[in-house]
Design a protein around this motif. Structure first.
Motif, mmCIF file in Angstrom:
data_model
loop_
_atom_site.group_PDB
_atom_site.id
_atom_site.type_symbol
_atom_site.label_atom_id
_atom_site.label_comp_id
_atom_site.label_asym_id
_atom_site.label_seq_id
_atom_site.Cartn_x
_atom_site.Cartn_y
_atom_site.Cartn_z
ATOM 1 N N LEU A 88 0.826 -1.213 0.000
ATOM 2 C CA LEU A 88 0.000 0.000 0.000
ATOM 3 C C LEU A 88 0.861 1.263 0.000
ATOM 4 C CD1 LEU A 88 -3.062 -0.537 2.389
ATOM 5 C CD2 LEU A 88 -3.076 -0.226 -0.097
ATOM 6 N N GLN A 89 1.984 1.226 0.701
ATOM 7 C CA GLN A 89 2.870 2.389 0.743
ATOM 8 C C GLN A 89 3.413 2.719 -0.646
ATOM 9 O OE1 GLN A 89 5.516 0.908 3.812
ATOM 10 N NE2 GLN A 89 4.652 2.301 5.354
ATOM 11 N N VAL A 90 3.758 1.689 -1.413
ATOM 12 C CA VAL A 90 4.232 1.917 -2.789
ATOM 13 C C VAL A 90 3.103 2.483 -3.640
ATOM 14 C CG1 VAL A 90 5.103 0.801 -4.875
ATOM 15 C CG2 VAL A 90 5.991 0.126 -2.640
ATOM 16 N N LEU A 91 1.904 1.951 -3.503
ATOM 17 C CA LEU A 91 0.769 2.429 -4.294
ATOM 18 C C LEU A 91 0.404 3.866 -3.919
ATOM 19 C CD1 LEU A 91 -1.435 -0.809 -4.223
ATOM 20 C CD2 LEU A 91 0.014 0.021 -6.097
ATOM 21 N N ALA A 92 0.512 4.197 -2.629
ATOM 22 C CA ALA A 92 0.219 5.571 -2.202
ATOM 23 C C ALA A 92 1.287 6.530 -2.724
ATOM 24 C CB ALA A 92 0.146 5.641 -0.681
ATOM 25 N N GLU A 93 2.525 6.109 -2.674
ATOM 26 C CA GLU A 93 3.625 6.938 -3.159
ATOM 27 C C GLU A 93 3.486 7.241 -4.642
ATOM 28 O OE1 GLU A 93 8.321 6.308 -4.289
ATOM 29 O OE2 GLU A 93 7.445 5.060 -2.720
ATOM 30 N N THR A 94 3.065 6.251 -5.413
ATOM 31 C CA THR A 94 2.957 6.413 -6.866
ATOM 32 C C THR A 94 1.569 6.868 -7.303
ATOM 33 O OG1 THR A 94 2.413 4.045 -7.097
ATOM 34 C CG2 THR A 94 4.735 4.666 -7.300
ATOM 35 N N ARG A 95 0.678 7.086 -6.333
ATOM 36 C CA ARG A 95 -0.713 7.502 -6.604
ATOM 37 C C ARG A 95 -1.391 6.543 -7.573
ATOM 38 N NH1 ARG A 95 -1.152 9.324 -2.286
ATOM 39 N NH2 ARG A 95 -3.105 10.442 -2.783
ATOM 40 N N HIS A 96 -1.282 5.272 -7.251
ATOM 41 C CA HIS A 96 -1.835 4.214 -8.099
ATOM 42 C C HIS A 96 -3.168 3.747 -7.530
ATOM 43 C CE1 HIS A 96 -2.278 0.554 -10.409
ATOM 44 N NE2 HIS A 96 -1.178 0.825 -11.088
ATOM 45 N N PRO A 97 -4.225 3.641 -8.330
ATOM 46 C CA PRO A 97 -5.529 3.187 -7.830
ATOM 47 C C PRO A 97 -5.515 1.717 -7.431
ATOM 48 C CG PRO A 97 -5.575 3.387 -10.214
ATOM 49 C CD PRO A 97 -4.255 3.960 -9.779
ATOM 50 N N VAL A 98 -6.252 1.400 -6.364
ATOM 51 C CA VAL A 98 -6.274 0.038 -5.856
ATOM 52 C C VAL A 98 -7.656 -0.278 -5.290
ATOM 53 C CG1 VAL A 98 -5.378 0.824 -3.613
ATOM 54 C CG2 VAL A 98 -5.170 -1.595 -4.244
ATOM 55 N N SER A 99 -8.138 -1.480 -5.562
ATOM 56 C CA SER A 99 -9.375 -1.966 -4.950
ATOM 57 C C SER A 99 -9.007 -3.110 -4.019
ATOM 58 C CB SER A 99 -10.377 -2.423 -6.014
ATOM 59 O OG SER A 99 -9.886 -3.544 -6.726
ATOM 60 N N LEU A 100 -9.655 -3.152 -2.857
ATOM 61 C CA LEU A 100 -9.307 -4.112 -1.820
ATOM 62 C C LEU A 100 -10.529 -4.915 -1.419
ATOM 63 C CD1 LEU A 100 -7.528 -1.550 0.542
ATOM 64 C CD2 LEU A 100 -6.507 -2.736 -1.394
ATOM 65 N N ILE A 101 -10.300 -6.171 -1.078
ATOM 66 C CA ILE A 101 -11.360 -6.979 -0.487
ATOM 67 C C ILE A 101 -10.771 -7.748 0.682
ATOM 68 C CG2 ILE A 101 -10.991 -8.850 -2.148
ATOM 69 C CD1 ILE A 101 -13.975 -9.526 -1.808
ATOM 70 N N THR A 102 -11.457 -7.716 1.818
ATOM 71 C CA THR A 102 -10.953 -8.389 3.003
ATOM 72 C C THR A 102 -12.104 -8.737 3.927
ATOM 73 O OG1 THR A 102 -9.399 -8.209 4.873
ATOM 74 C CG2 THR A 102 -10.598 -6.211 4.253
ATOM 75 N N LYS A 103 -11.864 -9.680 4.829
ATOM 76 C CA LYS A 103 -12.794 -9.951 5.909
ATOM 77 C C LYS A 103 -12.081 -9.765 7.250
ATOM 78 C CE LYS A 103 -14.147 -14.057 4.678
ATOM 79 N NZ LYS A 103 -13.655 -14.366 3.331
ATOM 80 N N SER A 104 -10.995 -8.976 7.227
ATOM 81 C CA SER A 104 -10.171 -8.779 8.410
ATOM 82 C C SER A 104 -10.249 -7.351 8.931
ATOM 83 C CB SER A 104 -8.710 -9.118 8.087
ATOM 84 O OG SER A 104 -7.869 -8.792 9.166
ATOM 85 N N SER A 105 -10.346 -7.214 10.246
ATOM 86 C CA SER A 105 -10.330 -5.900 10.872
ATOM 87 C C SER A 105 -8.924 -5.323 10.949
ATOM 88 C CB SER A 105 -10.932 -5.981 12.279
ATOM 89 O OG SER A 105 -12.306 -6.290 12.210
ATOM 90 N N LEU A 106 -7.916 -6.119 10.618
ATOM 91 C CA LEU A 106 -6.542 -5.627 10.616
ATOM 92 C C LEU A 106 -6.342 -4.494 9.621
ATOM 93 C CD1 LEU A 106 -3.618 -5.853 11.593
ATOM 94 C CD2 LEU A 106 -3.284 -7.710 9.924
ATOM 95 N N ILE A 107 -7.225 -4.378 8.641
ATOM 96 C CA ILE A 107 -7.106 -3.308 7.658
ATOM 97 C C ILE A 107 -7.198 -1.932 8.321
ATOM 98 C CG2 ILE A 107 -9.572 -3.152 7.080
ATOM 99 C CD1 ILE A 107 -8.699 -2.826 4.130
ATOM 100 N N GLU A 108 -7.784 -1.868 9.519
ATOM 101 C CA GLU A 108 -7.860 -0.592 10.234
ATOM 102 C C GLU A 108 -6.467 -0.042 10.553
ATOM 103 O OE1 GLU A 108 -10.282 -0.976 13.690
ATOM 104 O OE2 GLU A 108 -11.974 -1.830 12.590
ATOM 105 N N ARG A 109 -5.489 -0.909 10.665
ATOM 106 C CA ARG A 109 -4.107 -0.473 10.903
ATOM 107 C C ARG A 109 -3.630 0.483 9.825
ATOM 108 N NH1 ARG A 109 0.088 -4.859 9.217
ATOM 109 N NH2 ARG A 109 -0.797 -4.087 7.248
ATOM 110 N N ASP A 110 -4.168 0.310 8.615
ATOM 111 C CA ASP A 110 -3.694 1.071 7.460
ATOM 112 C C ASP A 110 -4.639 2.204 7.075
ATOM 113 O OD1 ASP A 110 -1.498 -0.693 7.272
ATOM 114 O OD2 ASP A 110 -2.723 -2.139 6.174
ATOM 115 N N LEU A 111 -5.450 2.665 8.023
ATOM 116 C CA LEU A 111 -6.388 3.750 7.735
ATOM 117 C C LEU A 111 -5.690 5.011 7.253
ATOM 118 C CD1 LEU A 111 -9.157 3.586 10.505
ATOM 119 C CD2 LEU A 111 -9.474 3.503 8.035
ATOM 120 N N ASP A 112 -4.482 5.270 7.734
ATOM 121 C CA ASP A 112 -3.774 6.479 7.293
ATOM 122 C C ASP A 112 -3.491 6.437 5.802
ATOM 123 O OD1 ASP A 112 -2.027 4.306 7.775
ATOM 124 O OD2 ASP A 112 -0.303 5.639 8.070
ATOM 125 N N LEU A 113 -3.033 5.295 5.304
ATOM 126 C CA LEU A 113 -2.747 5.153 3.874
ATOM 127 C C LEU A 113 -4.025 5.149 3.049
ATOM 128 C CD1 LEU A 113 0.031 2.396 4.046
ATOM 129 C CD2 LEU A 113 0.357 4.843 3.613
#
Length: 367
Positions: free
Chosen positions: A161-186
């Motif tokens: 995600l850090q690479v995608l944010a740095e390069t401003r690259h679009p991304v779609s995500l699918i998950t069933k994990s609450s761990l994704i909250e860790r990456d709310l800043d990105l």
């Protein structure tokens, strides 16, 4: 193909190993030999202690991380899967048969013998820097969940995600994990430029069913909480009721979408249960262990959805099925979405902001 017979093969305890979705370890379809169990009256050595299986993490040395596809059934042509195998242990997972390519079992091996790509972020940066690369939305965590439990230790999905944010690259995500909250800043940073879409997979609202169907995934109520937190952070979020399993969770479609909408979802969809290759044996074994009273009925309805077979791999059919039941699912989705105001607009992610990373070269730039 050679068949080897072993006494009491796979004679696990009735509920299977603790915290795991599958209770069997069927051989992969590409092996030159297959094992066949028989009961000789003796318990298999170690069965009594085989209630906890540790997760093994192995290195996957891949030269590329972006995988391309031409499937008309999915809205993206490229994806990244940081892991092979998934510790969530969802017994219905369509990705299980992919472990056969590693000469491992799609059953217990899929959820206990995992592979990761420690240099995935570096490889991704190199691929995005290629002058021939053309930007289009990347789907992250499609085959297996990028935020499965081992991600807490590796941080691999966050690095990507850090690479995608740095390069401003679009991304779609699918998950069933609450761990994704860790990456709310990105995710919030990407959302400001319309570069991200998240789908939460919610299979059921029934804790008892979820506990045995997807044993190491977040509790359903916790996923709804995650959905709400994503929405509060400004991240576009939807819900995917997947898979719909006849006579098991399909009656919950409206309830799942209603709860997700209340938590902030503005898009919704579903996928019908898919049972390719070894997955049929794994799922029918699970039914016999956990829902024996309706096992035959469930499989009868699954076959009605698949033209009399347990699986139909044809494009246009494999995700939704065919026939009366499939038509009913489609009608129910349209009706509940219309009532809740879901799927009123189709979001297209921004590709114009993409800026390739600097090439990995000792040559200095002239500008």
């Amino acid at each position: 193909m050679t068949v080897q017979k072993h006494s009491s093969l796979n004679s696990a305890v009735a509920a299977g190993p603790r915290g795991r979705g599958s209770a069997v370890r069927p051989d992969g379809r590409f092996l030159q030999w297959q094992r066949e169990g028989f009961d000789d009256g003796w318990p298999t050595a170690g069965d009594e202690d085989d209630t906890r299986l540790a997760t093994e993490l192995r290195i996957d040395s891949a030269k590329t991380v972006i995988t391309y596809n031409q499937s008309p059934d999915i809205p993206f042509d490229r994806s990244i899967n940081p892991y092979r195998g998934c510790e969530h242990g969802c017994v219905y997972c369509f990705a299980r048969p992919s472990h056969a390519y590693l000469d491992l079992s799609p059953g217990l091996d899929f959820e206990t013998k995992l592979f990761w790509k420690p240099d995935a972020a570096t490889v991704l940066r190199r691929e995005l820097a290629n002058p021939r690369y053309r930007c289009a939305t990347i789907a992250l965590g499609v085959n297996t969940d990028a935020w499965q439990p081992v991600e807490r230790h590796t941080g691999l999905a966050r690095q990507i995600l850090q690479v995608l944010a740095e390069t401003r690259h679009p991304v779609s995500l699918i998950t069933k994990s609450s761990l994704i909250e860790r990456d709310l800043d990105l995710l919030a940073d990407l959302a400001r430029d319309d570069l991200v879409q998240v789908m939460l997979s919610i299979t059921t609202l029934d804790d008892d069913l979820a506990r045995v169907l997807e044993p190491r995934a977040a509790r359903p109520a916790r996923r709804l909480e995650t959905l709400s937190r994503l929405r509060a952070a400004g991240v576009p979020v939807g819900v995917l009721c997947a898979p719909l399993i006849p006579a098991l969770n399909d009656h919950e479609l409206e309830a799942v979408l209603t709860a997700a909408h209340a938590a902030g979802a503005d898009t919704a969809g579903y996928v019908v249960l898919r049972l390719p290759h070894e997955l049929r044996q794994i799922f029918t074994d699970w039914l016999a262990r956990h829902r024996p009273d309706r096992a035959a009925h469930v499989m009868s309805l699954v076959e009605q959805l698949r033209g009399g077979r347990s699986y139909d791999s044809r494009f246009g059919h494999r995700m939704r099925g065919t026939g009366v039941i499939a038509d009913l699912y489609s009608q129910r989705l349209r009706r509940i979405c219309r009532r809740l105001g879901l799927n009123e607009s189709r979001r297209t992610l921004n590709t114009a902001a993409f800026r390739p990373p600097a090439a990995d070269t000792p040559q200095l730039s002239l500008f």
